[in-house]
Scaffold this motif. Structure first.
Motif, mmCIF file in Angstrom:
data_model
loop_
_atom_site.group_PDB
_atom_site.id
_atom_site.type_symbol
_atom_site.label_atom_id
_atom_site.label_comp_id
_atom_site.label_asym_id
_atom_site.label_seq_id
_atom_site.Cartn_x
_atom_site.Cartn_y
_atom_site.Cartn_z
ATOM 1 N N LEU A 160 0.822 -1.202 0.000
ATOM 2 C CA LEU A 160 0.000 0.000 0.000
ATOM 3 C C LEU A 160 0.863 1.263 0.000
ATOM 4 C CD1 LEU A 160 -2.936 -0.797 2.452
ATOM 5 C CD2 LEU A 160 -2.992 -0.691 -0.040
ATOM 6 N N SER A 161 1.959 1.250 0.755
ATOM 7 C CA SER A 161 2.810 2.437 0.818
ATOM 8 C C SER A 161 3.461 2.725 -0.527
ATOM 9 C CB SER A 161 3.887 2.280 1.907
ATOM 10 O OG SER A 161 4.851 1.304 1.541
ATOM 11 N N GLU A 162 3.783 1.686 -1.290
ATOM 12 C CA GLU A 162 4.372 1.890 -2.613
ATOM 13 C C GLU A 162 3.317 2.212 -3.658
ATOM 14 O OE1 GLU A 162 7.444 2.140 -3.459
ATOM 15 O OE2 GLU A 162 8.348 1.588 -1.543
ATOM 16 N N MET A 163 2.193 1.541 -3.596
ATOM 17 C CA MET A 163 1.129 1.778 -4.569
ATOM 18 C C MET A 163 0.546 3.182 -4.402
ATOM 19 S SD MET A 163 -2.180 -0.642 -5.295
ATOM 20 C CE MET A 163 -3.305 -0.316 -6.661
ATOM 21 N N PRO A 168 -2.514 9.964 0.484
ATOM 22 C CA PRO A 168 -2.626 9.742 1.930
ATOM 23 C C PRO A 168 -2.869 8.282 2.305
ATOM 24 C CG PRO A 168 -3.875 11.684 1.285
ATOM 25 C CD PRO A 168 -3.431 11.027 0.012
ATOM 26 N N TYR A 169 -3.501 7.508 1.424
ATOM 27 C CA TYR A 169 -3.827 6.121 1.758
ATOM 28 C C TYR A 169 -2.579 5.275 2.012
ATOM 29 C CZ TYR A 169 -6.904 2.019 1.746
ATOM 30 O OH TYR A 169 -7.624 0.900 2.101
ATOM 31 N N GLY A 170 -1.439 5.742 1.531
ATOM 32 C CA GLY A 170 -0.201 4.993 1.759
ATOM 33 C C GLY A 170 0.395 5.194 3.129
ATOM 34 N N VAL A 171 -0.169 6.106 3.935
ATOM 35 C CA VAL A 171 0.354 6.374 5.279
ATOM 36 C C VAL A 171 -0.142 5.308 6.246
ATOM 37 C CG1 VAL A 171 0.372 8.029 7.197
ATOM 38 C CG2 VAL A 171 0.413 8.852 4.820
#
Length: 425
Positions: A160-163, A168-171
């Motif tokens: 998720l952090s890379e995608m 903000p969703y990657g935090v």
């Protein structure tokens, strides 16, 4: 169950879930803030520090004694990530009035203690108690670091952090080590005061009390909150898909590879995407489970998840390092089968049955109801579980196929053995 929504004050809303079948009541209060890398850790820390003591109960021992007088009621910190929002606050559980000796009312004293935790924390020279602050900061750092111990969960977070690395969703829900290390008691207390004054709040109540009683009680309790300069929440966008697939590899001391694959969904047919994901990898009758795991034995586990607010599907799998390409190819082949409409009737009905069971059983758990309706409130949605179930009953294979045709590979993450980290485009 039909939720009753009410406004308590500017930026403060209440969702009442009338229910007489449970022996307990649940009351939760959450500050709803934008999910940002620079504030995630401070938002995660505040409820734990507040839970250490109040002016009237200056310590965890005193708080425990107070809760014991309320027949063992619980008030616990809670930090959740819902879409691109962080939700931090408390969840209380207590005996419903209908089951207390002499029908003694517990909602009022529990709410009073709730208010003390939120509005009257024990402080030291205008800041949080230093020893409490440092203790809870250390606990938060342990929780952030501890996420790496569960490599399956860690790989999912890294995907998720890379995608979503520019979204903000990657935090992460609790932030990261660097952010936690920089936290101080003065800045944290200032952020707490800002939340009281201008943060949006969502209250959820599930129990037998009449909604008007809950509303009036909370309005009276929260009258002392210094509400001013309400902060507007930014909009939440869907994932912005890449033009080219991004590949990222991390190396750690692991004996099993973790292959994660993220897909962007171009359709707005949510029910069809939910069904399509269930057929693809959302359950024990899915194509990923039955074919990639069971039939071909390419994975120790393989499943997929639909992220509604971001219109994304992520796949999580555990594999032998040497099976990377085979597993990668077969996961894509199973997605292609769904997109081509190669779905047996029993697969379609099994997916529908799983969704219907999930919606039907939600009413058996207050915790699940509280979480569901908090999600609905945060995402500004108003469907009930019953309405979602009706949507699933009416879904067609053609709609599923059309929605799943919009699903495109976006990001691939692989955790494998070795010492270096962070390879990618």
């Amino acid at each position: 169950m039909k939720a009753i929504r009410m406004t308590l004050a500017e930026g403060i809303r209440l969702t009442c879930l009338p229910a007489r079948k449970f022996k307990t009541g649940i009351l939760s209060a959450q500050f709803i803030t934008p999910l940002r890398r620079d504030t995630a850790s401070i938002g995660a820390l505040i409820p734990s520090v507040l839970r250490r003591g109040t002016v009237k109960n200056p310590g965890m021992g005193e708080l425990a004694n107070r809760l014991d007088t309320l027949y063992g009621a619980r008030i616990d910190p809670a930090v959740r990530k819902i879409g691109e929002r962080q939700c931090s606050g408390f969840v209380a559980s207590f005996i419903d009035d209908a089951f207390t000796p002499g029908r003694e009312r517990l909602l009022e004293p529990v709410t009073d203690l709730f208010a003390e935790l939120l509005l009257e924390p024990a402080t030291w020279h205008g800041r949080f108690q230093p020893t409490w602050f440092e203790s809870e900061k250390a606990n938060l750092m342990d929780a952030v670091r501890g996420a790496m111990n569960d490599k399956r969960e860690w790989a999912g977070r890294r995907l998720l952090s890379e995608m979503c690395r520019r979204e903000p969703y990657g935090v992460p829900r609790l932030g990261d080590e660097r952010s936690v290390a920089r936290l101080g008691p003065v800045r944290t207390f200032r952020r707490y005061r800002d939340l009281l004054a201008s943060g949006r709040m969502e209250w959820i109540y599930c129990g037998s009390a009449e909604p008007e009683r809950v509303r009036d009680l909370l309005r009276s309790t929260l009258a002392a909150m210094p509400r001013e300069n309400m902060a507007a929440l930014p909009g939440m966008g869907r994932h912005r898909p890449r033009k080219q697939v991004r590949y990222v590899t991390d190396h750690m001391d692991v004996t099993q590879g973790k292959l994660g694959m993220g897909f962007a969904c171009g359709s707005d047919d949510i029910t069809a995407l939910l069904m399509g994901n269930m057929i693809f990898g959302g359950g024990s009758n899915s194509k990923l489970f039955l074919n990639v795991r069971e039939k071909l034995s390419l994975c120790y586990y393989a499943s997929s998840m639909f992220h509604r607010q971001k219109r994304m599907i992520t796949v999580s799998s555990g594999i032998e390092f040497g099976n990377y390409q085979k597993a990668y190819d077969e996961i894509l082949a199973q997605l292609q089968a769904v997109q081509n409409g190669e779905i047996q009737n029993w697969e379609f009905e099994a997916a529908r049955s799983a969704l219907l069971h999930a919606y039907a059983s939600m009413g058996d758990s207050q915790a699940r109801l509280e979480n569901f309706y908090l999600n609905q409130a945060v995402l500004n949605l108003d469907e009930t579980p019953e309405e979602l179930a009706e949507n699933a009953r009416n879904i067609t294979l053609e709609r599923v196929r059309n929605a799943m045709e919009s699903v495109k590979l976006d990001t691939v993450y692989f955790l494998r053995d070795g010492n270096s980290a962070g390879e990618g485009e």
